[in-house]
Design a protein around this motif. Structure first.
Motif, PDB file in Angstrom:
ATOM      1  N   UNK A  96       9.174  14.925 -33.889  1.00 42.89           N
ATOM      2  CA  UNK A  96       9.427  14.308 -32.441  1.00 42.89           C
ATOM      3  C   UNK A  96      10.801  13.566 -32.752  1.00 42.89           C
ATOM      4  N   UNK A  97      11.386  13.200 -31.765  1.00 45.46           N
ATOM      5  CA  UNK A  97      12.798  12.622 -31.922  1.00 45.46           C
ATOM      6  C   UNK A  97      13.121  12.161 -30.468  1.00 45.46           C
ATOM      7  N   UNK A  98      14.522  12.187 -30.451  1.00 46.72           N
ATOM      8  CA  UNK A  98      15.202  11.692 -29.335  1.00 46.72           C
ATOM      9  C   UNK A  98      15.206  12.982 -28.286  1.00 46.72           C
ATOM     10  N   UNK A  99      14.779  12.635 -26.895  1.00 47.19           N
ATOM     11  CA  UNK A  99      14.996  13.847 -26.049  1.00 47.19           C
ATOM     12  C   UNK A  99      16.219  14.417 -25.873  1.00 47.19           C
ATOM     13  N   UNK A 100      16.380  15.589 -25.936  1.00 43.19           N
ATOM     14  CA  UNK A 100      17.711  16.298 -25.841  1.00 43.19           C
ATOM     15  C   UNK A 100      18.138  16.919 -24.493  1.00 43.19           C
ATOM     16  N   UNK A 101      18.911  16.394 -23.868  1.00 38.16           N
ATOM     17  CA  UNK A 101      19.350  17.045 -22.753  1.00 38.16           C
ATOM     18  C   UNK A 101      20.698  17.902 -22.841  1.00 38.16           C
ATOM     19  N   UNK A 102      20.572  19.145 -23.085  1.00 35.13           N
ATOM     20  CA  UNK A 102      21.571  19.749 -23.753  1.00 35.13           C
ATOM     21  C   UNK A 102      22.224  19.230 -24.936  1.00 35.13           C
ATOM     22  N   UNK A 103      23.392  18.819 -25.228  1.00 34.21           N
ATOM     23  CA  UNK A 103      23.517  18.300 -26.374  1.00 34.21           C
ATOM     24  C   UNK A 103      23.562  16.778 -26.286  1.00 34.21           C
ATOM     25  N   UNK A 104      23.025  16.126 -25.274  1.00 31.01           N
ATOM     26  CA  UNK A 104      23.266  14.725 -25.160  1.00 31.01           C
ATOM     27  C   UNK A 104      21.840  14.219 -25.677  1.00 31.01           C
ATOM     28  N   UNK A 105      21.622  13.352 -26.501  1.00 23.71           N
ATOM     29  CA  UNK A 105      20.269  12.702 -26.854  1.00 23.71           C
ATOM     30  C   UNK A 105      20.117  11.450 -25.845  1.00 23.71           C
ATOM     31  N   UNK A 106      18.951  11.341 -25.272  1.00 22.64           N
ATOM     32  CA  UNK A 106      18.765  10.057 -24.367  1.00 22.64           C
ATOM     33  C   UNK A 106      17.830   9.201 -25.057  1.00 22.64           C
ATOM     34  N   UNK A 107      17.532   8.125 -24.291  1.00 23.27           N
ATOM     35  CA  UNK A 107      16.528   7.043 -24.857  1.00 23.27           C
ATOM     36  C   UNK A 107      15.106   7.555 -24.748  1.00 23.27           C
ATOM     37  N   UNK A 108      14.788   8.461 -24.163  1.00 23.06           N
ATOM     38  CA  UNK A 108      13.515   8.989 -24.194  1.00 23.06           C
ATOM     39  C   UNK A 108      13.215   9.551 -25.490  1.00 23.06           C
ATOM     40  N   UNK A 109      11.773  10.131 -25.452  1.00 20.66           N
ATOM     41  CA  UNK A 109      11.437  10.950 -26.693  1.00 20.66           C
ATOM     42  C   UNK A 109      11.001  12.392 -26.297  1.00 20.66           C
ATOM     43  N   UNK A 110      11.183  13.130 -27.483  1.00 24.36           N
ATOM     44  CA  UNK A 110      10.494  14.754 -27.273  1.00 24.36           C
ATOM     45  C   UNK A 110       9.915  15.039 -28.357  1.00 24.36           C
ATOM     46  N   UNK A 111       8.669  15.726 -27.873  1.00 18.00           N
ATOM     47  CA  UNK A 111       8.023  16.542 -29.133  1.00 18.00           C
ATOM     48  C   UNK A 111       8.529  17.586 -29.172  1.00 18.00           C
ATOM     49  N   UNK A 112       9.286  17.868 -30.612  1.00 11.84           N
ATOM     50  CA  UNK A 112       9.663  19.216 -30.728  1.00 11.84           C
ATOM     51  C   UNK A 112       8.800  20.425 -31.045  1.00 11.84           C
ATOM     52  N   UNK A 113       7.771  19.855 -31.730  1.00 11.09           N
ATOM     53  CA  UNK A 113       6.931  20.850 -32.242  1.00 11.09           C
ATOM     54  C   UNK A 113       5.633  20.290 -32.636  1.00 11.09           C
ATOM     55  N   UNK A 114       4.492  21.211 -32.486  1.00  7.56           N
ATOM     56  CA  UNK A 114       3.273  20.586 -32.999  1.00  7.56           C
ATOM     57  C   UNK A 114       2.441  22.195 -33.430  1.00  7.56           C
ATOM     58  N   UNK A 115       2.084  22.000 -34.630  1.00  2.69           N
ATOM     59  CA  UNK A 115       1.098  23.186 -35.166  1.00  2.69           C
ATOM     60  C   UNK A 115       0.165  23.054 -36.185  1.00  2.69           C
ATOM     61  N   UNK A 116      -0.825  23.650 -36.027  1.00  2.58           N
ATOM     62  CA  UNK A 116      -2.038  23.347 -36.699  1.00  2.58           C
ATOM     63  C   UNK A 116      -2.604  24.670 -37.382  1.00  2.58           C
ATOM     64  N   UNK A 117      -3.079  24.448 -38.807  1.00  3.45           N
ATOM     65  CA  UNK A 117      -3.464  25.811 -39.569  1.00  3.45           C
ATOM     66  C   UNK A 117      -4.640  26.553 -38.589  1.00  3.45           C
TER      67      UNK A 117
END
Length: 192
Positions: A96-117
């Motif tokens: 997770x990290x900053x929310x990406x609105x195109x090339x702009x990173x906002x003050x919100x968060x974004x879950x980029x990925x989650x994977x489980x075996x």
């Protein structure tokens, strides 16, 4: 194993290390190949390489600026995993990290990925990773956590909905090997 069977015990969610990159790549690539079968072109999925992804993970890890958080779930694996019996084996990953609105990173968060075996699906590993991601985003003072999920990935959508995420109406095309695979955006408000 089902959710009713409870969490993997003991389970620890911790920051990912460079040494975890190979295992994270394996979980990620096998996760794509399993979860997206029938949703993405099969030749594309078949061509995904764990070794190439591991190299990419190491390069990204080396350039980390603190904005992106990579978490791993480790524990005493149960079930049919080939890592069964290895205390401390990585069995899940989230980023997770900053929310990406195109090339702009906002003050919100974004879950980029989650994977489980695959051998640990339904055991609470994904839920633990998601809960820690929500906690971290809130602790950083972010008021919303966004994520994008394939529109046709019903199991993932149910997982996020059970965790309090809601589709907010945003949709965008995601092109994979010449095929358009629509994604929908989910959001959860955080309490901080």
């Amino acid at each position: 194993m089902t959710e009713a069977d409870g969490p993997v015990s003991p389970l620890v969610v911790r920051d990912m290390t460079l040494a975890d990159c190979d295992r994270v790549a394996e979980i990620r690539i096998r996760g794509w190949q399993r979860a997206y079968r029938g949703l993405m072109p099969q030749p594309y999925l078949d061509a995904l390489s764990v070794a190439e992804d591991a190299e990419r993970r190491r390069a990204l890890f080396g350039r980390a600026d603190g904005g992106v958080v990579n978490l791993v779930a480790v524990g005493a694996p149960r079930g049919p995993s080939r890592h069964r019996g290895n205390a401390g084996a990585v069995i899940g990953w989230a980023a997770l990290g900053p929310y990406r609105d195109g090339e702009i990173r906002t003050g919100d968060a974004e879950l980029y990925a989650i994977y489980v075996d695959a051998g640990h699906l339904g055991t609470g590993v994904g839920r633990a990773l998601l809960q820690e991601s929500v906690r971290l985003a809130g602790a950083r003072g972010q008021s919303r956590l966004y994520l994008w999920v394939l529109k046709e990935n019903a199991p993932a959508r149910r997982f996020y909905e059970r965790a309090g995420f809601r589709a907010d109406g945003a949709e965008e095309p995601f092109e994979v090997d010449g095929a358009v695979v629509p994604e929908v955006r989910y959001v959860r408000r955080l309490t901080g």
